[in-house]
Design a protein around this motif. Structure first.
Motif, mmCIF file in Angstrom:
data_model
loop_
_atom_site.group_PDB
_atom_site.id
_atom_site.type_symbol
_atom_site.label_atom_id
_atom_site.label_comp_id
_atom_site.label_asym_id
_atom_site.label_seq_id
_atom_site.Cartn_x
_atom_site.Cartn_y
_atom_site.Cartn_z
ATOM 1 N N CYS A 1 0.812 -1.227 0.000
ATOM 2 C CA CYS A 1 0.000 0.000 0.000
ATOM 3 C C CYS A 1 0.842 1.274 0.000
ATOM 4 C CB CYS A 1 -0.911 0.009 1.227
ATOM 5 S SG CYS A 1 -2.134 -1.302 1.223
ATOM 6 N N ALA A 2 2.103 1.174 0.392
ATOM 7 C CA ALA A 2 2.933 2.361 0.617
ATOM 8 C C ALA A 2 3.408 3.047 -0.651
ATOM 9 C CB ALA A 2 4.142 1.995 1.476
ATOM 10 N N GLY A 3 3.539 2.312 -1.738
ATOM 11 C CA GLY A 3 4.043 2.913 -2.961
ATOM 12 C C GLY A 3 5.530 3.192 -2.928
ATOM 13 N N LEU A 4 6.254 2.490 -2.063
ATOM 14 C CA LEU A 4 7.710 2.656 -1.984
ATOM 15 C C LEU A 4 8.397 1.755 -3.008
ATOM 16 C CD1 LEU A 4 8.120 2.467 1.896
ATOM 17 C CD2 LEU A 4 8.175 4.533 0.484
ATOM 18 N N ILE A 5 9.583 2.148 -3.387
ATOM 19 C CA ILE A 5 10.446 1.278 -4.182
ATOM 20 C C ILE A 5 11.334 0.552 -3.184
ATOM 21 C CG2 ILE A 5 12.254 1.198 -5.937
ATOM 22 C CD1 ILE A 5 11.089 3.963 -6.905
ATOM 23 N N VAL A 6 11.402 -0.764 -3.297
ATOM 24 C CA VAL A 6 12.152 -1.553 -2.323
ATOM 25 C C VAL A 6 13.163 -2.427 -3.057
ATOM 26 C CG1 VAL A 6 12.015 -3.173 -0.405
ATOM 27 C CG2 VAL A 6 10.101 -1.622 -0.850
ATOM 28 N N PHE A 7 14.395 -2.394 -2.575
ATOM 29 C CA PHE A 7 15.457 -3.261 -3.081
ATOM 30 C C PHE A 7 15.806 -4.237 -1.963
ATOM 31 C CE2 PHE A 7 15.772 0.560 -5.599
ATOM 32 C CZ PHE A 7 15.969 0.072 -6.886
#
Length: 135
Positions: free
Chosen positions: A75-81
């Motif tokens: 839900c956050a809309g973050l880009i995660v690596f």
């Protein structure tokens, strides 16, 4: 773009990446969890806070794919690596060297994404190619 280094990686590594990024003339920020939050801040809390601020990409060695964390990331809309599990088999200096090797590709990938996305960062560099990860 701002990059957030999770608590499972050393603060010194985040500071080093920040300084290296400034040297390149990029206008990116790299912050460690402890730069913005208390060390024991829950994943849900920092995910929600970064989502509200916007323009954050997360670098983590944590799976963050358990129930509530997974839903919060979705839900956050973050880009995660996500650094894959093979990163655990290496010492601090090897991890630092490899993350610096990956760093230009991470920046480039993050700049090209609008909205949330997740990628796996393999230990083997292989031309800076990421695997997209489903959250």
């Amino acid at each position: 773009m701002k990059f957030f280094v999770d608590n499972n990686l050393p603060p010194a590594l985040a500071r080093a990446l920040h300084e290296l990024t400034l040297h390149e003339g990029d206008h990116h920020e790299v912050a460690h969890l402890r730069d913005k939050f208390l060390q024991n801040t829950s994943d849900l809390e920092w995910i929600e806070s970064l989502a509200k601020e916007g323009d954050w990409a997360v670098i983590t060695h944590d799976k963050l794919n358990k129930g509530l964390e997974r839903e919060a990331l979705r839900c956050a809309g973050l880009i995660v690596f996500f650094l894959d599990k093979s990163w655990s088999n290496h010492n601090y200096w090897d991890k630092a060297q490899r993350l610096v090797q990956w760093w230009p590709a991470i920046i480039d990938q993050a700049e090209r994404i609008s909205g949330g996305a997740a990628f796996t960062v393999k230990w083997n560099y292989r031309n800076g190619k990421f695997e997209q990860t489903k959250i």
